[in-house]
Design a protein around this motif. Structure first.
Motif, PDB file in Angstrom:
ATOM      1  N   VAL A 343      12.879  -9.085   8.099  1.00 42.81           N
ATOM      2  CA  VAL A 343      13.606  -8.319   7.078  1.00 42.81           C
ATOM      3  C   VAL A 343      13.939  -9.213   5.884  1.00 42.81           C
ATOM      4  CG1 VAL A 343      15.722  -7.049   6.591  1.00 42.81           C
ATOM      5  CG2 VAL A 343      14.531  -6.697   8.761  1.00 42.81           C
ATOM      6  N   ARG A 344      14.435 -10.429   6.164  1.00 37.05           N
ATOM      7  CA  ARG A 344      14.767 -11.342   5.062  1.00 37.05           C
ATOM      8  C   ARG A 344      13.520 -11.704   4.250  1.00 37.05           C
ATOM      9  NH1 ARG A 344      18.112 -13.835   9.240  1.00 37.05           N
ATOM     10  NH2 ARG A 344      20.312 -13.336   8.850  1.00 37.05           N
ATOM     11  N   LYS A 345      12.399 -11.849   4.931  1.00 35.57           N
ATOM     12  CA  LYS A 345      11.155 -12.181   4.231  1.00 35.57           C
ATOM     13  C   LYS A 345      10.777 -11.074   3.251  1.00 35.57           C
ATOM     14  CE  LYS A 345       6.207 -12.780   5.151  1.00 35.57           C
ATOM     15  NZ  LYS A 345       5.173 -12.795   6.197  1.00 35.57           N
ATOM     16  N   VAL A 346      10.828  -9.811   3.688  1.00 40.37           N
ATOM     17  CA  VAL A 346      10.467  -8.693   2.815  1.00 40.37           C
ATOM     18  C   VAL A 346      11.498  -8.544   1.692  1.00 40.37           C
ATOM     19  CG1 VAL A 346      10.030  -6.224   2.713  1.00 40.37           C
ATOM     20  CG2 VAL A 346       9.199  -7.559   4.651  1.00 40.37           C
ATOM     21  N   LEU A 347      12.777  -8.771   1.998  1.00 38.11           N
ATOM     22  CA  LEU A 347      13.796  -8.734   0.937  1.00 38.11           C
ATOM     23  C   LEU A 347      13.504  -9.784  -0.126  1.00 38.11           C
ATOM     24  CD1 LEU A 347      17.124  -8.228   2.946  1.00 38.11           C
ATOM     25  CD2 LEU A 347      16.018  -6.603   1.389  1.00 38.11           C
ATOM     26  N   ASP A 379       5.507  -6.047   8.608  1.00 38.27           N
ATOM     27  CA  ASP A 379       5.783  -6.288   7.187  1.00 38.27           C
ATOM     28  C   ASP A 379       5.499  -5.046   6.349  1.00 38.27           C
ATOM     29  OD1 ASP A 379       6.516  -8.844   7.777  1.00 38.27           O
ATOM     30  OD2 ASP A 379       4.673  -9.793   7.064  1.00 38.27           O
ATOM     31  N   GLN A 380       4.398  -4.361   6.677  1.00 39.62           N
ATOM     32  CA  GLN A 380       4.048  -3.175   5.898  1.00 39.62           C
ATOM     33  C   GLN A 380       5.080  -2.063   6.098  1.00 39.62           C
ATOM     34  OE1 GLN A 380       0.056  -1.837   6.523  1.00 39.62           O
ATOM     35  NE2 GLN A 380       0.164  -0.240   4.972  1.00 39.62           N
ATOM     36  N   ILE A 381       5.540  -1.875   7.333  1.00 42.07           N
ATOM     37  CA  ILE A 381       6.563  -0.850   7.585  1.00 42.07           C
ATOM     38  C   ILE A 381       7.830  -1.181   6.794  1.00 42.07           C
ATOM     39  CG2 ILE A 381       8.076   0.145   9.327  1.00 42.07           C
ATOM     40  CD1 ILE A 381       5.834  -0.272  11.368  1.00 42.07           C
ATOM     41  N   LEU A 382       8.288  -2.422   6.887  1.00 37.89           N
ATOM     42  CA  LEU A 382       9.515  -2.808   6.190  1.00 37.89           C
ATOM     43  C   LEU A 382       9.355  -2.681   4.685  1.00 37.89           C
ATOM     44  CD1 LEU A 382      10.469  -5.979   8.284  1.00 37.89           C
ATOM     45  CD2 LEU A 382      11.375  -3.658   8.500  1.00 37.89           C
ATOM     46  N   HIS A 383       8.198  -3.100   4.173  1.00 36.74           N
ATOM     47  CA  HIS A 383       7.963  -3.016   2.733  1.00 36.74           C
ATOM     48  C   HIS A 383       8.027  -1.570   2.259  1.00 36.74           C
ATOM     49  CE1 HIS A 383       5.465  -2.989  -0.957  1.00 36.74           C
ATOM     50  NE2 HIS A 383       6.051  -4.152  -1.188  1.00 36.74           N
ATOM     51  N   ASN A 384       7.375  -0.656   2.992  1.00 33.13           N
ATOM     52  CA  ASN A 384       7.380   0.753   2.590  1.00 33.13           C
ATOM     53  C   ASN A 384       8.778   1.354   2.667  1.00 33.13           C
ATOM     54  OD1 ASN A 384       4.665   0.889   1.997  1.00 33.13           O
ATOM     55  ND2 ASN A 384       4.053   1.613   4.025  1.00 33.13           N
ATOM     56  N   LEU A 385       9.499   1.056   3.762  1.00 33.58           N
ATOM     57  CA  LEU A 385      10.843   1.630   3.912  1.00 33.58           C
ATOM     58  C   LEU A 385      11.772   1.145   2.799  1.00 33.58           C
ATOM     59  CD1 LEU A 385      11.436   1.438   7.773  1.00 33.58           C
ATOM     60  CD2 LEU A 385      10.689   3.395   6.409  1.00 33.58           C
ATOM     61  N   LEU A 386      11.755  -0.159   2.508  1.00 32.07           N
ATOM     62  CA  LEU A 386      12.644  -0.687   1.485  1.00 32.07           C
ATOM     63  C   LEU A 386      12.251  -0.205   0.090  1.00 32.07           C
ATOM     64  CD1 LEU A 386      13.089  -4.340   2.808  1.00 32.07           C
ATOM     65  CD2 LEU A 386      14.767  -2.496   2.829  1.00 32.07           C
ATOM     66  N   LEU A 387      10.957  -0.130  -0.177  1.00 29.39           N
ATOM     67  CA  LEU A 387      10.519   0.342  -1.485  1.00 29.39           C
ATOM     68  C   LEU A 387      10.880   1.809  -1.673  1.00 29.39           C
ATOM     69  CD1 LEU A 387       9.152  -0.783  -3.970  1.00 29.39           C
ATOM     70  CD2 LEU A 387       6.961  -0.030  -3.062  1.00 29.39           C
ATOM     71  N   ASN A 388      10.737   2.621  -0.626  1.00 27.42           N
ATOM     72  CA  ASN A 388      11.148   4.025  -0.713  1.00 27.42           C
ATOM     73  C   ASN A 388      12.651   4.141  -0.973  1.00 27.42           C
ATOM     74  OD1 ASN A 388       8.586   4.963  -0.320  1.00 27.42           O
ATOM     75  ND2 ASN A 388       8.839   5.396   1.864  1.00 27.42           N
TER      76      ASN A 388
END
Length: 485
Positions: A343-347, A379-388
């Protein structure tokens, strides 16, 4: 936690540390330089005063050696004109007496030691008398202590020098150079007896270095240079981080496009396979009917056989396209992953997007929480959720934007919740949100959340969504928990 704010705090701490260390080194160097200069000047002053004191001994010895009988104008009277430090010369002939008892005592001491002796000095008036017992006459020199100093050779300007120089004997003290002494800072001391036993004076020098006398300009220059150097390093590190972030986002984008293409190909295969199957079945049925007919219709049979062959070929092409672009299963590639670190990485990757929308995420994590997952898929799931979530927050004023993330250990699953304070999801759209090609955003393909849900399922987890009060949406990702490797 705001990564940039944390980094800025570290750079500020590093600048303060460098400035303090550099200032300390500069101060120590300045103190050492001032001490060396002080000791050099003090030794020069001691040597000059000792030379003058020894010179007085030599004058008395010369008078005793060259004395003659009583004259109207004896030569010793001309000594004050040759030696400004000698105020008067007194002579005691054999039948005479000294006018003061201290002179008699000094002569007795001089006779016993066979050296000049000091009569009672008066440091307040800046005077002392030096007596030499000789035969037939004894001599006494009255010395002006202020003229004892050879100012032309003195190592410093007595009015401007910060060093205090005095002559001491017992409790008496005569100030040669006032200097400037303080109560705080650093103080240097020098004490040494003059190089003659006839004048047992201690030359004492003191120098005080106050805080105001430190090289603040050099310290400020060092702090500026250190700040500029750290700013340059920070710029290089920031540039490197931006490049790494761009490379990581590009990698995620490429994976996302490939997976999206797989979803699109899968949808096309599903949609085209049914009509193609129907065409194949119809043509095969027509071929069978024609074969039962007694009429010779070879041309019809050939055309229908060719249609059936082309239908099979179309189905094979679609199948090959699907197998070519279909994303391989992720279950076989799972391994232990620290969910909070992911999570911290994607943030960190989305930091520019967060700053652009003035959103400061809050992450609460039961550290450490480990899950079995495929790192790229996670990473892809987290990226999509946070971007949404960030896109949903664009619909509310900046002051009302909140993005709360929580990582919880809930054996046998680990749970991540992503909650935003946007407008929420329409109730009629909630049941269809994970369906392919369904989107609530204008221009959206409707494949992102569908892909995320499939990725989570392939890793043995789930992805759900719900609205929260008073507004906003919360996505919940559950993945199989595991022990730390």
């Amino acid at each position: 936690m705001n990564v940039l704010r944390l980094a800025g705090g570290w750079w500020l701490a590093a600048w303060i540390a460098l400035s303090v260390v550099g200032a300390l080194l500069i101060v120590l160097a300045e103190i050492s330089r001032a001490r060396d200069a002080f000791e050099t000047d003090a030794r020069i002053a001691h040597r000059l005063l000792s030379q003058r004191a020894v010179e007085l001994d030599a004058v008395l010895a010369t008078l005793a050696l060259l004395q003659t009988g009583a004259e109207a104008n004896p030569p010793e009277r001309r000594l004050p004109s040759l030696y400004p430090q000698i105020l008067t010369v007194q002579r005691r002939d054999p039948e005479a007496r000294w006018p003061r008892s201290d002179l008699e005592n000094a002569e007795a001491l001089s006779r016993s030691r066979r050296l000049p002796a000091l009569a009672l000095p008066d440091f307040t008036a800046g005077r002392y008398t030096l007596v030499l017992a000789a035969h037939p006459a004894s001599f006494a020199l009255l010395i002006d202590m202020s003229r004892l100093v050879p100012w032309s050779e003195w190592p410093a300007d007595p009015q401007k020098s910060l060093t205090r120089v005095v002559l001491e004997q017992g409790s008496q003290q005569f100030v040669i150079q006032p200097g400037a002494l303080g109560r705080s800072g650093w103080q240097f001391d020098f004490r040494k007896r003059l190089a003659t036993d006839s004048q047992p004076f201690d030359m004492v020098a003191m120098r005080h270095v106050a805080w105001s006398q430190l090289p603040w300009l050099a310290i400020s220059a060092w702090a500026s240079v250190a700040g500029a150097a750290l700013a340059g390093v920070a710029a290089l590190v920031r540039q490197r981080e931006q490049r790494r972030r761009a490379e990581e986002l590009l990698r995620l984008g490429q994976v996302a496009r490939l997976n999206t293409l797989g979803e699109l190909a899968g949808g096309m295969a599903h949609e085209l396979n049914q009509p193609l199957t129907a065409v194949l079945a119809n043509t095969q049925a027509a071929q069978r009917l024609l074969e039962e007919n007694t009429l010779d219709l070879p041309t019809v049979r050939g055309a229908l056989a060719q249609a059936a062959s082309q239908a099979r070929r179309a189905a094979d092409v679609v199948g090959r396209l699907r197998s070519l672009v279909e994303r391989p299963g992720t279950a076989a590639h799972t391994k232990p992953v620290a969910l909070h670190d992911a999570v911290r990485k994607v943030l960190h990757l989305l930091q520019p997007e967060l700053a652009l929308r003035q959103v400061e995420p809050l992450l609460a994590a039961d550290s450490p929480v480990w899950v079995m997952a495929e790192p790229v898929a996670l990473d892809q799931i987290l990226h999509n959720l946070l971007l949404n979530a960030l896109q949903a927050l664009e619909q509310v004023p900046a002051g009302q934007r909140r993005l709360d993330l929580a990582v919880l250990a809930n054996s046998p699953l680990a749970v991540l919740t992503v909650a935003d304070s946007g407008q929420g999801i329409p109730s009629e759209a909630l049941p269809h949100l994970f369906e392919p090609f369904y989107s609530t955003r204008k221009g959206g393909l409707g494949l992102g959340l569908s892909l995320c849900e499939k990725l989570a399922t392939n890793m043995g987890g789930t992805l759900t969504v719900a609205n929260q009060a008073p507004r906003g949406a919360v996505f919940t990702l559950s993945l199989p928990a595991c022990a730390r490797p």
